[in-house]
Design a protein around this motif. Sequence first.
Motif, PDB file in Angstrom:
ATOM      1  N   ASP A   1      12.832 -23.616 -20.926  1.00  0.00           N
ATOM      2  CA  ASP A   1      13.593 -23.073 -19.792  1.00  0.00           C
ATOM      3  C   ASP A   1      15.088 -23.125 -20.134  1.00  0.00           C
ATOM      4  OD1 ASP A   1      14.955 -22.576 -17.534  1.00  0.00           O
ATOM      5  OD2 ASP A   1      14.005 -24.167 -16.321  1.00  0.00           O
ATOM      6  N   THR A   2      15.712 -21.963 -20.296  1.00  0.00           N
ATOM      7  CA  THR A   2      17.103 -21.885 -20.758  1.00  0.00           C
ATOM      8  C   THR A   2      18.048 -22.598 -19.792  1.00  0.00           C
ATOM      9  OG1 THR A   2      16.416 -19.676 -21.363  1.00  0.00           O
ATOM     10  CG2 THR A   2      18.657 -20.296 -21.892  1.00  0.00           C
ATOM     11  N   GLY A   3      17.762 -22.458 -18.526  1.00  0.00           N
ATOM     12  CA  GLY A   3      18.618 -23.085 -17.517  1.00  0.00           C
ATOM     13  C   GLY A   3      18.652 -24.596 -17.679  1.00  0.00           C
ATOM     14  N   ALA A   4      17.472 -25.175 -17.858  1.00  0.00           N
ATOM     15  CA  ALA A   4      17.376 -26.632 -17.996  1.00  0.00           C
ATOM     16  C   ALA A   4      18.102 -27.084 -19.257  1.00  0.00           C
ATOM     17  CB  ALA A   4      15.898 -27.042 -18.046  1.00  0.00           C
ATOM     18  N   ILE A   5      17.901 -26.321 -20.341  1.00  0.00           N
ATOM     19  CA  ILE A   5      18.547 -26.697 -21.606  1.00  0.00           C
ATOM     20  C   ILE A   5      20.064 -26.585 -21.463  1.00  0.00           C
ATOM     21  CG2 ILE A   5      18.838 -26.063 -24.031  1.00  0.00           C
ATOM     22  CD1 ILE A   5      15.882 -25.197 -24.030  1.00  0.00           C
ATOM     23  N   GLU A   6      20.516 -25.506 -20.841  1.00  0.00           N
ATOM     24  CA  GLU A   6      21.965 -25.310 -20.655  1.00  0.00           C
ATOM     25  C   GLU A   6      22.593 -26.476 -19.904  1.00  0.00           C
ATOM     26  OE1 GLU A   6      23.947 -21.231 -20.110  1.00  0.00           O
ATOM     27  OE2 GLU A   6      21.838 -20.897 -19.508  1.00  0.00           O
ATOM     28  N   LYS A   7      21.818 -26.967 -18.920  1.00  0.00           N
ATOM     29  CA  LYS A   7      22.331 -28.074 -18.126  1.00  0.00           C
ATOM     30  C   LYS A   7      22.567 -29.310 -19.006  1.00  0.00           C
ATOM     31  CE  LYS A   7      21.221 -30.446 -13.834  1.00  0.00           C
ATOM     32  NZ  LYS A   7      20.059 -31.315 -13.671  1.00  0.00           N
ATOM     33  N   VAL A   8      21.607 -29.570 -19.876  1.00  0.00           N
ATOM     34  CA  VAL A   8      21.739 -30.726 -20.755  1.00  0.00           C
ATOM     35  C   VAL A   8      22.901 -30.513 -21.734  1.00  0.00           C
ATOM     36  CG1 VAL A   8      20.576 -32.104 -22.527  1.00  0.00           C
ATOM     37  CG2 VAL A   8      19.263 -31.224 -20.604  1.00  0.00           C
ATOM     38  N   ILE A   9      23.028 -29.274 -22.245  1.00  0.00           N
ATOM     39  CA  ILE A   9      24.096 -28.996 -23.215  1.00  0.00           C
ATOM     40  C   ILE A   9      25.465 -29.215 -22.572  1.00  0.00           C
ATOM     41  CG2 ILE A   9      25.247 -27.112 -24.478  1.00  0.00           C
ATOM     42  CD1 ILE A   9      22.434 -26.071 -25.188  1.00  0.00           C
ATOM     43  N   ASP A  10      25.581 -28.755 -21.362  1.00  0.00           N
ATOM     44  CA  ASP A  10      26.858 -28.932 -20.667  1.00  0.00           C
ATOM     45  C   ASP A  10      27.202 -30.409 -20.534  1.00  0.00           C
ATOM     46  OD1 ASP A  10      27.084 -26.233 -20.516  1.00  0.00           O
ATOM     47  OD2 ASP A  10      26.303 -26.062 -18.454  1.00  0.00           O
ATOM     48  N   GLU A  11      26.199 -31.199 -20.214  1.00  0.00           N
ATOM     49  CA  GLU A  11      26.427 -32.646 -20.085  1.00  0.00           C
ATOM     50  C   GLU A  11      26.870 -33.246 -21.412  1.00  0.00           C
ATOM     51  OE1 GLU A  11      22.879 -34.490 -18.452  1.00  0.00           O
ATOM     52  OE2 GLU A  11      23.058 -33.246 -16.652  1.00  0.00           O
ATOM     53  N   VAL A  12      26.151 -32.838 -22.498  1.00  0.00           N
ATOM     54  CA  VAL A  12      26.475 -33.386 -23.820  1.00  0.00           C
ATOM     55  C   VAL A  12      27.914 -33.021 -24.203  1.00  0.00           C
ATOM     56  CG1 VAL A  12      25.978 -33.141 -26.292  1.00  0.00           C
ATOM     57  CG2 VAL A  12      24.100 -33.490 -24.668  1.00  0.00           C
ATOM     58  N   ILE A  13      28.284 -31.763 -23.969  1.00  0.00           N
ATOM     59  CA  ILE A  13      29.642 -31.321 -24.331  1.00  0.00           C
ATOM     60  C   ILE A  13      30.686 -32.092 -23.526  1.00  0.00           C
ATOM     61  CG2 ILE A  13      31.254 -29.358 -24.174  1.00  0.00           C
ATOM     62  CD1 ILE A  13      28.905 -27.567 -25.068  1.00  0.00           C
ATOM     63  N   ALA A  14      30.369 -32.293 -22.263  1.00  0.00           N
ATOM     64  CA  ALA A  14      31.295 -33.011 -21.390  1.00  0.00           C
ATOM     65  C   ALA A  14      31.491 -34.452 -21.839  1.00  0.00           C
ATOM     66  CB  ALA A  14      30.778 -32.969 -19.939  1.00  0.00           C
ATOM     67  N   ASN A  15      30.420 -35.079 -22.389  1.00  0.00           N
ATOM     68  CA  ASN A  15      30.486 -36.484 -22.794  1.00  0.00           C
ATOM     69  C   ASN A  15      30.914 -36.680 -24.240  1.00  0.00           C
ATOM     70  OD1 ASN A  15      29.628 -37.277 -20.263  1.00  0.00           O
ATOM     71  ND2 ASN A  15      27.454 -37.227 -20.851  1.00  0.00           N
ATOM     72  N   SER A  16      31.235 -35.573 -24.931  1.00  0.00           N
ATOM     73  CA  SER A  16      31.546 -35.716 -26.367  1.00  0.00           C
ATOM     74  C   SER A  16      32.910 -35.083 -26.655  1.00  0.00           C
ATOM     75  CB  SER A  16      30.460 -35.025 -27.211  1.00  0.00           C
ATOM     76  OG  SER A  16      29.176 -35.366 -26.751  1.00  0.00           O
ATOM     77  N   THR A  17      33.915 -35.445 -25.922  1.00  0.00           N
ATOM     78  CA  THR A  17      35.200 -34.767 -26.043  1.00  0.00           C
ATOM     79  C   THR A  17      35.784 -34.848 -27.440  1.00  0.00           C
ATOM     80  OG1 THR A  17      35.944 -36.744 -24.916  1.00  0.00           O
ATOM     81  CG2 THR A  17      36.101 -34.680 -23.698  1.00  0.00           C
ATOM     82  N   SER A  18      35.709 -36.036 -28.067  1.00  0.00           N
ATOM     83  CA  SER A  18      36.327 -36.142 -29.393  1.00  0.00           C
ATOM     84  C   SER A  18      35.615 -35.247 -30.385  1.00  0.00           C
ATOM     85  CB  SER A  18      36.338 -37.600 -29.872  1.00  0.00           C
ATOM     86  OG  SER A  18      35.014 -38.048 -30.083  1.00  0.00           O
ATOM     87  N   GLN A  19      34.249 -35.195 -30.332  1.00  0.00           N
ATOM     88  CA  GLN A  19      33.501 -34.348 -31.258  1.00  0.00           C
ATOM     89  C   GLN A  19      33.806 -32.877 -31.006  1.00  0.00           C
ATOM     90  OE1 GLN A  19      32.148 -37.027 -29.792  1.00  0.00           O
ATOM     91  NE2 GLN A  19      31.356 -38.261 -31.518  1.00  0.00           N
ATOM     92  N   VAL A  20      33.990 -32.532 -29.730  1.00  0.00           N
ATOM     93  CA  VAL A  20      34.309 -31.146 -29.398  1.00  0.00           C
ATOM     94  C   VAL A  20      35.675 -30.784 -29.989  1.00  0.00           C
ATOM     95  CG1 VAL A  20      34.840 -29.519 -27.519  1.00  0.00           C
ATOM     96  CG2 VAL A  20      32.891 -31.094 -27.303  1.00  0.00           C
ATOM     97  N   GLU A  21      36.630 -31.755 -29.901  1.00  0.00           N
ATOM     98  CA  GLU A  21      37.955 -31.494 -30.462  1.00  0.00           C
ATOM     99  C   GLU A  21      37.863 -31.274 -31.960  1.00  0.00           C
ATOM    100  OE1 GLU A  21      40.607 -30.659 -28.824  1.00  0.00           O
ATOM    101  OE2 GLU A  21      39.329 -31.004 -27.053  1.00  0.00           O
ATOM    102  N   GLN A  22      37.091 -32.133 -32.633  1.00  0.00           N
ATOM    103  CA  GLN A  22      36.929 -31.957 -34.083  1.00  0.00           C
ATOM    104  C   GLN A  22      36.333 -30.597 -34.403  1.00  0.00           C
ATOM    105  OE1 GLN A  22      34.581 -35.189 -35.753  1.00  0.00           O
ATOM    106  NE2 GLN A  22      35.863 -36.694 -34.723  1.00  0.00           N
ATOM    107  N   TYR A  23      35.352 -30.215 -33.593  1.00  0.00           N
ATOM    108  CA  TYR A  23      34.681 -28.937 -33.802  1.00  0.00           C
ATOM    109  C   TYR A  23      35.692 -27.806 -33.719  1.00  0.00           C
ATOM    110  CZ  TYR A  23      31.058 -25.295 -33.373  1.00  0.00           C
ATOM    111  OH  TYR A  23      30.273 -24.199 -33.579  1.00  0.00           O
TER     112      TYR A  23
END
Lengths: 483, 483
Positions: B416-438
């Motif tokens: 279910d894309t919606g459910a997966i998207e929800k988890v991805i959003d959470e992961v991105i929100a909790n990984s600010t330093s990794q997102v910055e590196q990216y």
Amino acid sequence: MHTKSLTELAADLASGAVSSTELTQAYLDRIAALDSQYNSFITTTPEIALAQAKAADEARAAGQAGTYTGLPIAHKDLFCTEGVRTSCGSKMLDNFESPYDATVVAKFKAAGAVMLGKTNMDEFAMGSSNESSFYGASRNPWDTNRVPGGSSGGSAAAVAARLTPAATGSDTGGSIRQPAALCGITGIKPTYGRVSRYGMVAYASSLDQGGPMAQSAEDCALMLNVMAGFDKMDSTSSQRDVEDYSAKLNDSISGLRIGVPKEYMSDDLDPLIAERVQAGIKELEKLGATVKEISLPRTRMSIPAYYIIAPAEASSNLSRFDGVRYGHRCENPKDLMDLYTRTRKEGFGAEVKRRIMVGTYALCAGYYDAYYNKAQQIRRLIQQDFLAAFNEVDLILGPTTPHPAFKIGEKNNDPVSMYMEDIFTLSLNLAGLPGMSVPCGTVEGLPVGMQLIGNYFDEARLLNVAHQFQQVTDWHKQTPAGI
Amino acid sequence: MEWETVIGLEIHVQLSTQTKIFSGASTAFGAEPNTQACAVDLALPGTLPVFNENAQRMAIMFGLAINAEIGKRAVFERKNYFYPDLPKGYQTTQLEKPVVGEGYVDITTDDGSRRVRIHHAHLEEDAGKSLHEDFHGMSGIDLNRAGTPLIEIVSEPDMRTSKEASEYARKVHAIVTTLGICDGNMAEGSMRCDCNVSIRPKGQEEYGTRTELKNINSFRFIERAIDTEVARQIDLIEDGGTVVQETRLYDPDRNETRSMRSKEDANDYRYFPCPDLLPVVVDDEYVEAIRATLPELPDARRERFISEYSLSEYDAGVLSAYRPQADYYEAVVAASKDAKLAANWVMGELAKNLNANDTDIKESPVNAEQLGGLLQRIKDNTISGNIAKKVFEHMWSEGGTADEIIEAKGLKQVTDTGAIEKVIDEVIANSTSQVEQYKAAEPDKRGKMIGFFMGQVMKATGGKANPGAVTGLLKKKLDALCD
């Protein structure tokens, strides 16, 4: 009663003139009283005999008796008998009780026969005098200073002394016919494969053949009817149908073409035996047979061929007697080689060792072609001689042995002279042909035999001719003095 | 100097007949000592062999499988030698006229393919076993194995590396197990190899002196034994010595070969045709009837696996080598409808578990239908490959179908894309330093960095998220942040 033939005893049992128990007891008594003179039995089995006799009488009372029910028999001690020592005349098997019956023994059991015991023989059937037996030589009832012949000497002596009306024998190079001739009885070696070899301790597998020994051709027919036939346990036994060997006994032999090999009536032959055989031929001519001289040119080659092939097979057949599983084992062997060498040194007698050595030598890599292969070639030539002869004649006739029974000990130091005694009998085994010995007179008080040789599976004709001969002669009814 | 190795193999294969080659006793493995040895196996006096026709049929099957000439008239011979576990004192075997004549098998190694010619294959009987422990300085003899039918397959000296030798042995193993004429159990001695090994300077025509390495019972040991022996021979010659023709024993524990007996000690086996057995005569009709029963052979099956399932040569070779495995594989294909996936799983996860538990594929706790069902769930995206491994482990230890296990454990993949998207959003929100590196990374390095986010999403979903969907969505969302 003991002088009666097997056929007469069968009639007496059938008529109720005698019971099997009475008959059996009479023979057991004779054996107990007289066999110390002949040493013809290695083992007697009175308990088994009386139990079988009782069962036979009960079967007869119940109307379930066959021709052979209740008739006594002795087995040469190389036929395995369940629960009874099967020694083969050897120290090696002095302690061996077979856990199973040979097919021949089983067939006699099934026919209701009564086993009196096991007869003496040359050790592992190797010999022409019975002197190689571990149990001492059996003696010729016609002259106990003489040999009964061999290797079925115990069977021949027991029948001649009327200790049994019938006995089984085996014939590898003449071991039924030669002792039959020397003891004045009738014996037939059937075609190779006619009688199962299963349970018959092997001497030379391609030559060994069991057969009947009795007073007359008629009696031998009765026995062969029991013994012959295919056995799935013996791959070399013939699948050919078995005839009723008694059915043709009384057929006329008028027109029968008999061939007499000139090589048999040769210098090797005692002239007095030649006379007796000629007299026998005259009787058959009177019955309407025609006689012509034929040639079996390779007769003399049969001795060297036989004394390569038989020892070669024997050297292999006797390898199983190694002290590991049964039979004699030496005391306290110090290692494996000691176990083998001492067990076999102690367990085998001189003649057996001699043949094992000859056979081992003949099969060795460097000598195989010169000896074993050459002997096999001679074997085929001998067979061709016979087949050529049977294109011209129906039956071949000659002496069984070159001499009457010799004295015990006479040939002990001269094995080759002993081997020469088999000159007329060996070639049949090499060819696989049936042959029988029929008493045809005496030479200086000793019986001699006439040999009839048939084509393959022509046992019925041999028995017919022998029976017709025995209708006009009484040599087969003669017994040693005092019997 | 550069050396070339020359190797020829003699492979003994126990045929899986119910009864022995010359007796009616059972051939089953592992019974109490001497409970499966009858009178014939014990070589009691008077016993005779009766040839088991099934052994003949199986030997002919092998002959046909290696494209060999079938002997129209096979002859058994006796190989005479004394040993306590050889009851008759001779082994019944074939020498001059074997049942299977010249043939060949083709093998492939990393060095390419090679045709190994087979000189002949003959039928013979196995010996018993000597047991040297637990008998207080004496030896025990177990005759259960005595008389088990063997074919001895004798190759030409056509192999040049130990790898080729083991590959040839594997091929023979594949053929005999595919034919169903041998259980292939090398640990129980169902297949044993003797390796003849010699070396010669590269380019030399003439063979060097060979040694024979006896009774090797695994493919791995074939390679190690040959490598060890070749190294020994090279050392010997390069040190100025010469190789002695002898029989050597490979000791896997010490990885060395040592001398058993030299040529000088070799027996003269005094071979001669066994007079107790008739030549085995077969006609074309008989052979063709057997040919009609042959199953698909490993080579043909490998070719079919390549053409029908588009497998690589290697995968097809592995999967076709052992018939139970090939059958299993095809059943998995049938159940999963995916040949490549089935190959990966049968050679991967299944093989790993079978090896670790020392279990034959015939006794696999996970059957082909179970595995096929599991693969279906991978294919239809119900579970990921990683989850499938967990399901498989459960299947292996507890049983059950894939659907049952997925249901019970709640392992169904989240697509279910919606459910997966929800988890991805959470992961991105909790990984600010990794997102910055990216974001700071060069665009072509970003692909590698996505793994971290992937792992976080999988962790958060318990591995149930569809990996394909997660990758796509992650990339889209992260790249959107970079714009």
